[in-house]
Design an enzyme around this catalytic site. Structure first.
Site, PDB file in Angstrom:
ATOM      1  N   GLU A 133    -101.940  -5.139 -74.216  1.00 17.71           N
ATOM      2  CA  GLU A 133    -103.050  -4.554 -75.003  1.00 17.71           C
ATOM      3  C   GLU A 133    -102.539  -3.931 -76.308  1.00 17.71           C
ATOM      4  O   GLU A 133    -103.039  -2.901 -76.751  1.00 17.71           O
ATOM      5  CB  GLU A 133    -103.824  -3.500 -74.195  1.00 17.71           C
ATOM      6  CG  GLU A 133    -104.322  -3.932 -72.843  1.00 17.71           C
ATOM      7  CD  GLU A 133    -105.195  -5.177 -72.892  1.00 17.71           C
ATOM      8  OE1 GLU A 133    -105.692  -5.518 -73.970  1.00 17.71           O
ATOM      9  OE2 GLU A 133    -105.355  -5.822 -71.841  1.00 17.71           O
ATOM     10  N   GLY A 134    -101.557  -4.575 -76.907  1.00 17.99           N
ATOM     11  CA  GLY A 134    -100.952  -4.033 -78.138  1.00 17.99           C
ATOM     12  C   GLY A 134     -99.744  -3.205 -77.784  1.00 17.99           C
ATOM     13  O   GLY A 134     -99.876  -2.168 -77.132  1.00 17.99           O
TER      14      GLY A 134
END
Lengths: 598, 598
Positions: A443-444
């Site tokens: 998620e990043g």
């Protein structure tokens, strides 16, 4: 075998005594009825589910992993996962904070937050199946057509179907602008998708009747880069008009990754071979639509590490009280035994308290943040909605990166308490560190979070959001500034606030001339900001504890809160001294290194 | 698949240009003939062995692990391990730094150090088999009877047999005073041993014809606690008078641990069921004899993490130069591509340089330390021998704890460079972090190392050893104090030295009144001391580089050394600011926490 006791009292402390959640919710028409008793009753039941149903499957899920049948492309989740999920659906848990118009129970996000903290403590790999679904639910609520909502949302709400986020491709993860999956318009208004996705969590499994993949792809007329990406809903089985399941859509699992951790979750390579999907939101605006899921997912990832920090702490504490080895440096404590329990040793306490403080700070921040999310969605006053949303946006990268990095520190410290036994699988401690490790990446990555914080959320609006958070700190200082007992908790936060303001201006100027200065400072900056936020929350928790004690409350719970806050300010918060220094050291020592990195 | 290139040039830089090893060895009669050419030729061959023979078995060894046959109690190492070991023996590698009187090649420890750094980069799990043998060899050289030496040392030297250290029992690891394994005298002067050991690395395997277990046990008349422990040599197969192997001794593998990492090494539960052994050293003095092995092993563990740091760095560097993703913050660099290689991003460089600096600092310290070991063993001047031994004793806990903790930071940073791919097994990066994780635990946890450093090695002799090291720093300051170009490297070290001296006195006083103050400060203290030592070595490396550049040498290698040193002082060394602060925060916030840790 590891233990897990749902930390209900600690949650209730943050919910009711520190953040006064039920009172805040009274101002929101959608949640005005949600009182403290309801919240407590729900989280108590949620804790039972986590401790009794999914926690016993954590080690076995890690050992077994998921199995792909290469002829049918079907994936079997580890033993017991399917049954536990059926029980989850049966209990109505997926619907907890979903909209009643789609069959949800309409409870606030703060309650869902507590449910998921405990599910993550119990079994992160299992929890990702319903967790990912919730992201798909939110993207469709925000951007779906009426038809999509009608088709998908009731089943995602009930949990009968699950959802995924199909973003990453082999050559692009962070840089989604490079993605290649194609979507071609069909005569009936649908689209035919072709491409290859990787790293799709919960991407294929046998736990639900259908899987709704939310897929990023390019339309034929798409501009290059990230402005040419659209979002599509692509079901595993086509849904017929009467809601029953039709033919199998050619979107299937081509392989499962062999990973360091979260073995119980199927991390799938997804082959999309002419699968039929429908457009979600506007053409070429898919990234914006996806960010609805992504932001929710980032808060969810922080929550995963909070859960692991808590369960690791509980087990390390139990072991440290039980395991006898060596004598206390100040003389024998357990004279009737051959040695003292290792909790007598200062550094063992330091490792335990590190995990405890990071769990308590993380829990306060996660609940603080989700309460803001409830206000953003449901407060009648537009300004409150806007301000809340802005604070959530500011805090989201901190939640994601700071809590997951802290989870790395904490789970490793707790494993270390076990000595050699920490390295052995049966004790369960090393699994917590392995499962946590992905949280710093997906998620990043945490570097991406730090650039989002410093570049976009702070410098991007000239520090306006940060000032909003600073006002909260200012209010606490104003309220407690004359209280001598609070000064040990407030002074360091206030001082750091001043330093941070100054440094933010400084880095803004430097970054204007050389953007690499922002990139060089961002990771350190995020940890400083994280301690600023944790410091504020620890001060508020200490405030409550001091008031209770002053009022004659003799419950040692409040003494414990003070001890943890004191430890935090003495041993963890001072990390900011180094971080400010290294952040200031600038980009030259990093970028002027072509010879070294040849 | 991962890559590995033996860092010969970097080793030679430390060996010849920084530490002038060949010149130093000239003063030692035993090693006077070992010139630079010999050293370079040996390490070049060693590098080939590591890269070509054991490195290709690293991932497969992790996947397969070891297999115990429960009926025969025999253990099979992963595929290829046995053949690689035969090749290792064939090449004479086990004998490298062994005494010629037992068939050894008599090369100095510094050469063996370089061999083992590369073996550890290539395959830590495999390397532990010969590595443990070397410890057994040293204990027998130091404390064995003539008969034991004659029976065991030639075969341990050649590597035909391997050795183990059998210390830990289920209820005691750190606290060996509690151990229960019994040794009963037999009529023939031997002893019959009974007990259960756990966590015995290389404890059973199919790679050698015999295994010589060095076992700690208690004699019937043993005093309680650590003063009642004796050391025994217990062979897997009894050795007959003619040197041939006789009957199977009942010391066997009862089970293998399932671990987080080092899967290729057999971590055995060893059942001792009336096995026959002979006493090594004096009765009840086993712990002292064992410390000969232990100290060697501690340097060896630091070397394991050095090896993993280096190989993780090499792979992360290659990936960062190859993987394209996003554009540089300062504008496109690879305009012909869809994105820039990720090495353009400041934080990616920071992660890479962190690993590089920790590899280079670790290598300098390991070689510095083993050169001292050579002097301790072979210098004709007794004072030099004594001083060298004292410095080695001081540095051993730093090597063990600082380099392994740095290895944790470095391998995790390198894994992070890979993003999601770092979490996937086939890339090999997550294995480096898992294998490294045990290094922080075994041979005395890093907390134990810190207590050894601060309590015994520093305060135990009123800082005398630390002052000896301080004199080296003082000499460098005196030599280069007027050189403006050196001040960026020397000033921080000199300043930290002053702070450390002051803090040492302070903690000595506080610890006198309350020993928990030592326990509370020790871990932070060790990392400060580690940076003091690394700072000194980086200053020396920078000194050499500056001189070469001033003399007109245009080899970018020297520019690279300066860049790495600058990075180290700007981004890693400042950690000491926080560590000094948290060390000073004292023990009260840790010990006054009974409510928090209830």
């Amino acid at each position: 075998m590891p233990i897990y006791n749902p930390p209900l009292r600690d949650m209730q402390f943050v919910l009711h005594e520190v953040l006064h959640v039920a009172e805040e919710l009274k101002a929101l028409p959608a949640h005005a009825e949600t009182d403290a008793e309801t919240i407590n009753a729900v989280i108590e039941e949620a804790g039972k589910f986590a401790a009794e149903v999914t926690f016993p499957l954590n080690i076995s899920g890690d050992e077994e992993g998921c199995v792909l049948d290469k002829t049918t492309h079907e994936v079997k989740a580890p033993k017991g996962f399917k049954e536990a999920y059926a029980q989850f659906v049966e209990g109505g848990w997926p619907a907890l904070s979903c909209d009643p118009q789609f069959g949800g129970q309409g409870l606030p996000f703060v309650v869902n937050q507590c449910l998921y903290e405990m599910l993550n403590s119990a079994n992160q790999a299992w929890t990702m199946y319903p967790g990912l679904s919730h992201g798909a639910y939110e993207a469709l609520v925000a951007h779906g057509t009426d038809a999509q909502k009608k088709t998908y949302l009731p089943k995602l709400t009930s949990g009968e179907w699950t959802g995924t986020m199909c973003l990453t491709e082999p050559h692009c993860g962070t840089d989604l602008g490079m993605l290649r999956t194609k979507a071609e318009p069909m005569a009936d208004g649908n689209y035919k998708l072709t491409g290859n996705k990787i790293f799709i969590s919960a991407g294929e499994h046998d736990m639900a009747a259908n899987i709704i993949h939310l897929v990023l792809a390019r339309l034929p007329d798409a501009p290059k880069g990230s402005k040419g990406i659209s979002l599509f809903a692509v079901p595993k089985f086509i849904v017929k008009d009467d809601g029953s399941l039709g033919e199998r859509n050619p979107i299937y699992c081509g392989g499962l990754e062999h990973k360091m951790g979260i073995h119980g979750n199927a991390t799938a390579q997804i082959v999309i071979d002419g699968a039929v999907g429908s457009l979600v939101g506007q053409p070429h605006k898919g990234l914006a639509a996806m960010f609805v899921m992504m932001n929710a997912a980032r808060l969810g990832v922080g929550n995963q590490s909070l859960g692991l920090t808590e369960v690791a702490y509980q087990n390390a504490l139990a072991y440290a009280r039980d395991r006898i080895q060596m004598r206390s440096l100040t003389g024998p404590k357990a004279k009737d035994k051959d040695a003292d329990p290792i909790i007598v040793h200062p550094d063992v306490r330091k490792m335990l308290l590190t995990a405890k403080a990071y769990a308590e700070g993380g829990r306060a921040l996660q609940i603080f943040c989700t309460l803001l999310l409830d206000k953003e969605h449901h407060h009648p006053d537009e300004k409150v909605r806007k301000d809340s949303g802005e604070l959530v946006a500011l805090l989201t990268p901190i939640v994601k990166a700071f809590i997951t990095d802290n989870g790395h520190i904490a789970t490793n410290a707790c494993m270390q308490v076990f000595g050699g036994h920490g390295f052995i699988k049966e004790w369960g401690m090393e699994q917590f560190t392995r499962d946590n490790r992905i949280n710093m990446i997906y998620e990043g990555t945490n570097t991406i979070q730090s650039l989002d914080l410093l570049g976009r959320k702070v410098l991007g609006n000239n520090g306006a959001s940060l000032k909003k958070f600073g006002k909260l700190v200012g209010a606490l200082v104003a309220e407690e500034g004359v209280n001598e007992k609070m000064s040990e908790f407030i002074t360091p936060v206030a001082m750091l606030g001043e330093q941070l303001t100054k440094f933010t201006t400084e880095i803004g100027f430097k970054g204007f001339q050389n953007p690499d200065e922002v990139g060089a400072a961002a990771v350190d900056y995020l940890r400083v900001a994280g301690h600023f936020v944790f410091g504020y929350l620890f001060a508020r928790m200490a405030q409550v504890a001091l008031r209770e004690i002053a009022a004659g409350n003799t419950d040692p719970f409040y003494v414990a809160k003070l001890q943890t806050a004191r430890f935090y300010f003495a041993k963890l918060f001072p990390e900011t001294a180094t971080l400010m220094r290294t952040a200031r050291a600038g980009s030259k020592v990093l970028m002027d290194t072509d010879a070294a990195l040849a």
